[in-house]
Design a protein around this motif. Structure first.
Motif, PDB file in Angstrom:
ATOM      1  N   HIS A 487     -14.324  15.751  15.364  1.00  0.00           N
ATOM      2  CA  HIS A 487     -15.570  15.694  14.601  1.00  0.00           C
ATOM      3  C   HIS A 487     -16.654  16.663  15.122  1.00  0.00           C
ATOM      4  O   HIS A 487     -17.247  17.425  14.357  1.00  0.00           O
ATOM      5  CB  HIS A 487     -16.065  14.246  14.682  1.00  0.00           C
ATOM      6  N   HIS A 491     -18.542  20.091  13.723  1.00  0.00           N
ATOM      7  CA  HIS A 491     -19.994  20.303  13.583  1.00  0.00           C
ATOM      8  C   HIS A 491     -20.382  21.684  14.121  1.00  0.00           C
ATOM      9  O   HIS A 491     -21.089  22.454  13.471  1.00  0.00           O
ATOM     10  CB  HIS A 491     -20.770  19.239  14.372  1.00  0.00           C
ATOM     11  N   ASP A 511     -24.971  13.252  17.273  1.00  0.00           N
ATOM     12  CA  ASP A 511     -25.031  12.455  16.048  1.00  0.00           C
ATOM     13  C   ASP A 511     -24.652  11.014  16.291  1.00  0.00           C
ATOM     14  O   ASP A 511     -24.704  10.540  17.431  1.00  0.00           O
ATOM     15  CB  ASP A 511     -24.227  13.102  14.923  1.00  0.00           C
ATOM     16  N   THR A 513     -21.622   8.951  14.956  1.00  0.00           N
ATOM     17  CA  THR A 513     -20.253   8.528  15.186  1.00  0.00           C
ATOM     18  C   THR A 513     -19.280   9.656  14.947  1.00  0.00           C
ATOM     19  O   THR A 513     -19.288  10.281  13.892  1.00  0.00           O
ATOM     20  CB  THR A 513     -19.894   7.378  14.220  1.00  0.00           C
ATOM     21  N   ASP A 746     -23.186  15.130   8.557  1.00  0.00           N
ATOM     22  CA  ASP A 746     -21.769  15.232   8.202  1.00  0.00           C
ATOM     23  C   ASP A 746     -21.521  15.943   6.869  1.00  0.00           C
ATOM     24  O   ASP A 746     -20.375  16.265   6.542  1.00  0.00           O
ATOM     25  CB  ASP A 746     -21.122  13.837   8.200  1.00  0.00           C
TER      26      ASP A 746
HETATM   27 ZN   LIG Z   1     -21.210  13.841  12.617  1.00  0.00          ZN
END
Ligand SMILES: [Zn+2]
Ligand SMILES: [Zn+2]
Ligand SMILES: [Zn+2]
Length: 766
Positions: A487, A491, A511, A513, A746
């Motif tokens: 994740h 980003h 961020d 999660t 996201d």
């Molecule tokens: Zn995120």
């Protein structure tokens, strides 16, 4: 007088060149230079054949490059010698459809000034007609089903133009020449007003009827460009409260629409950059600072220094707002987390009991598209939601990449498809946690694949095994290559891509999660990254999240977890005010934390913000994502320059630095016990986060020599954090890159996933 040799040339133009007045411009320019030939739309753009003296052809070419209409966006021009065929005139030929669909489709464009003037002119045949448009304005992406952009491929295909409209459409000198949604009261779409049960109200003019209802404090669902809005008078407290109650949306801010900037200034401050954004043909929702006036009902955006504002972008909005409203609440017409409603029947079914009436029309919406949301921070535009007006403009990449489908994450989902050096990040899809949103997710993938004609060779998705988007990716049997992407790496890669960086960079991803490679929940990660991979150089020391996702909805659980990490069992004796309302749950929760029952570890910065918000009494529970952290930001005292201590400890086992929260939490507890103003505590905490992240970043810089820093993740929607990090890193001579094209949250993730997959396909290794 000089005489130039006659010749011929063929020109292929790619980019946004269809539906934006490009062919009339070409036609007029060819006539101006007395050139013969033709122009036609193709599936790859526009093809021009010119015959005439060479010097005039060159003059035409210059005009093409430098004087095209405002909405034209040329990405490529290819010119080659043509054959003189002896064309008698310059003509516009029917569109050619071929196998390669490489043309770019225009986003939806707000109504232009000329159309508004016509609509307000009692002598014009379109006086008061809410579907007026021309080649410079109107719906595009939301009404297109296929390319090329011609009327039969749009939702206007069922409306047959009357003679007068057809004459405008056929006349290259007319502003409506080949304006695909061209219409008038005789031949085009019409409004209908229906009551809360779906029965048409025929005894009243639909527009005036809707206005009367809103003036009387009622709620009207209005069909817009990309979906329905729920609207009511933003000055009427009862109406706004009723909308909140019926929509079960307790506190999440509503956006408002005002007729013009003068009305906006009655309740908000607008700087010149924000003015430009509000007036742009994209017409996004811009987050503006409220003034002291309390002009609007408090419940429009409670506990918030900001308010989301937009100006009218359809002719219908202009008509409604011209009838005396200073501001209307205009919030997405949906229930809970379902996608925004686009069908008339669905509106009556899904918004039953919320809207008192429905102002509908018979022009279908093919693709739902929410309003975009923008915040202007530190001199730059930062998209919080990139949707209507931006999509489907691609993000242009530094290098060409293979065809990729990236599925995004779970919340604020977007998908991304790549074609050459173009990355098509979709409109905001929403939280892919339920069936309607999952269906919308799949529809968007299919639609965008068709429009840009891409067959992906690889599918990228979030590492989290349970996301519906990840499950979808794993189930696709027609794409052989599947790549799970961490994740926070995604980003950082998204921010690198839009800034045309190849890396390595120091990536600060903060961020809520994100699934980590060690199975814990990450969320404050300092990475050394390029597209091929990353090393985790520093992180926030993880703490348990008692109850898992419940700890996101109830920040007091995180506050207790932080206290336990610092004070152990003795933390209950602190008797802090936030404990009072949850007293009876505390022993049970302590037990969960102590024994690590259903308490996954997290290094999330969002959760630390939640903890501090609960500790300082901002709130114990939230009703929308990020609420506690946002309110903590809103109350910070800008004058405070103090900070708390923090502790960075090298973790030999993981070869990186763990940032320990202990001194921060004990500092906050000390301040609470000394009755320090909570606004000061909030700002001290923000300052601390900025300093600790800067410190680890500088250490990594000294060790690695890397001086390019990338900031990404939802926490960078926080303006104090973003502005502070830019200032502090720049003062230390590091170059800072932030998001200005896709969201830091996201919503931008799919772009990063695609770039990492591209690198994987190219076989690069770190
Ligand atoms: Zn995120
Ligand atoms: Zn117009
Ligand atoms: Zn007509």
């Amino acid at each position: 007088m000089t005489f130039s040799k006659p010749g011929a040339t063929d020109i292929e133009v790619s980019g946004i060149v269809q539906g934006v007045g490009f062919r009339p411009f070409i036609h007029q320019t060819a006539r101006q230079f007395d050139l013969k030939g033709s122009v036609t739309n193709t599936s790859t753009g526009v093809r021009i054949h010119l015959e005439g003296p060479i010097d005039r052809i060159e003059a035409f070419y210059h005009a093409l490059k430098h004087h095209s209409p405002p909405l034209v966006h040329i990405t490529r021009i290819h010119q080659e010698p043509g054959i003189v065929a002896g064309d008698p005139d310059f003509s516009i030929l029917p569109s050619i459809r071929n196998d390669h669909r490489r043309t770019l489709i225009s986003p939806d464009v707000s109504v232009c000034d000329e159309c508004v003037q016509e609509m307000m002119d009692p002598n014009d045949r379109r006086f008061g007609y809410p579907f007026i448009n021309c080649t410079n304005c109107g719906p595009r992406y939301t009404i297109i089903d296929d390319v090329p952009y011609d009327r039969p491929n749009t939702s206007m295909k069922t409306f047959v133009m009357c003679d007068r409209c057809q004459a405008e459409y056929d006349n290259p000198q007319n502003r409506r020449f080949h304006a695909q949604p061209n219409a008038c009261p005789t031949c085009g779409p019409h409004l209908t007003l229906v009551d809360g049960d779906g029965n048409p109200l025929t005894d009243t003019d639909p527009l005036q009827g809707a206005i009367n209802l809103m003036n009387a404090g009622q709620i009207v669902a209005i069909k817009g460009l990309g979906g329905f809005h729920l609207a009511c008078d933003a000055k009427n407290k009862n109406a706004v409260d009723t909308l909140r109650f019926r929509k079960r949306r307790e506190e999440k801010p509503f956006a408002v629409m005002s007729p013009d900037l003068n009305h906006v200034r009655q309740y908000a401050r607008v700087n010149p950059e924000e003015e430009t954004l509000l007036l742009s043909h994209i017409r996004p929702i811009v987050l503006l600072q409220k003034n002291e006036s309390r002009f609007l009902a408090d419940s429009v955006a409670p506990n918030n220094r900001f308010i989301g504002v937009m100006l009218p972008y359809t002719p219908l909005h202009c008509l409604i707002l011209s009838k005396g409203f200073s501001a209307l609440v205009m919030t997405s017409g949906n229930i809970s987390d379902a996608p925004i409603v686009i069908e008339n029947d669905d509106a009556v079914n899904h918004l039953y009991g919320i809207a008192d009436a429905f102002l509908v029309h018979d022009r279908p919406i093919y693709l739902r598209t929410d309003d975009s949301v923008i915040r202007h921070i530190a001199g730059h535009v930062h998209p919080l939601r990139r949707s209507r007006g931006y999509v489907p403009m691609p993000v242009f990449l530094k290098h060409k990449v293979p065809p990729i489908l990236a599925c995004g994450a779970e919340i604020k989902n977007t998908i991304c498809l790549t074609r050459g050096n173009e990355a098509f990040v979709s409109q905001h899809i929403g939280d892919v946690e339920n069936l309607p949103t999952f269906e919308y997710f799949q529809f968007t993938i299919a639609h965008l694949k068709r429009l840009i004609d891409v067959t992906p060779e690889v599918i990228a998705f979030d590492l989290h095994p349970d996301y519906l988007s990840s499950r979808y990716a794993r189930m696709q049997t027609d794409i052989a290559e599947k790549l799970p992407v961490q994740h926070h790496h995604a980003h950082i890669a998204a921010c690198m891509a839009e800034n045309h960086l190849d890396g390595p960079v120091i990536g600060i991803a903060c961020d809520g999660t994100g699934y980590g490679t060690d199975g814990t929940i990450w969320g404050c990660e300092i990475l050394i990254a390029d597209f091929a991979g990353f090393t985790r150089s520093a992180w926030l020391d993880p703490i348990p999240m008692p109850g898992g996702a419940a700890a996101i909805r109830e920040p007091w659980r995180m506050a207790l977890s932080c206290l336990y990490a610092v004070f152990g069992n003795g933390c209950l004796d602190l008797n802090l005010p936030f404990m009072e309302p949850v007293q009876k749950h505390l022993p049970f929760m302590m037990n969960m934390i102590e024994k690590r029952i259903n308490s996954p570890l997290t290094s999330s910065l969002g959760r630390l913000f939640d903890s501090v918000a609960a500790l300082t009494g901002v709130r114990n529970t939230i009703s929308f994502e990020g609420q506690a952290a946002m309110e903590l930001e809103m109350m910070a005292d800008d004058a405070c320059t103090q900070r708390y201590d923090y502790d960075i400890k090298f973790d030999a086992a993981r070869s990186g630095d763990a940032i320990r929260i202990h001194p921060i939490i004990s500092g906050i507890v000390r301040d609470l016990r000394h009755d320090i103003d909570k606004r000061v505590i909030s700002r001290k905490f923000h300052n601390t986060v900025i300093d600790m992240l800067t410190d680890v970043c500088l250490k990594i810089h000294r060790q690695s020599g890397i001086d390019q820093v990338v900031l990404s993740g939802g926490s960078f929607q926080n303006s104090i954090l973003l502005t502070g990090m830019i200032e502090s890193l720049t003062q230390n001579r590091l170059t800072v890159h932030t998001h200005t094209r896709v969201p830091a949250n996201d919503g931008g993730l799919s772009l990063g996933q695609a770039m990492i997959a591209a690198s994987y396909m190219n076989g690069q290794t770190i």
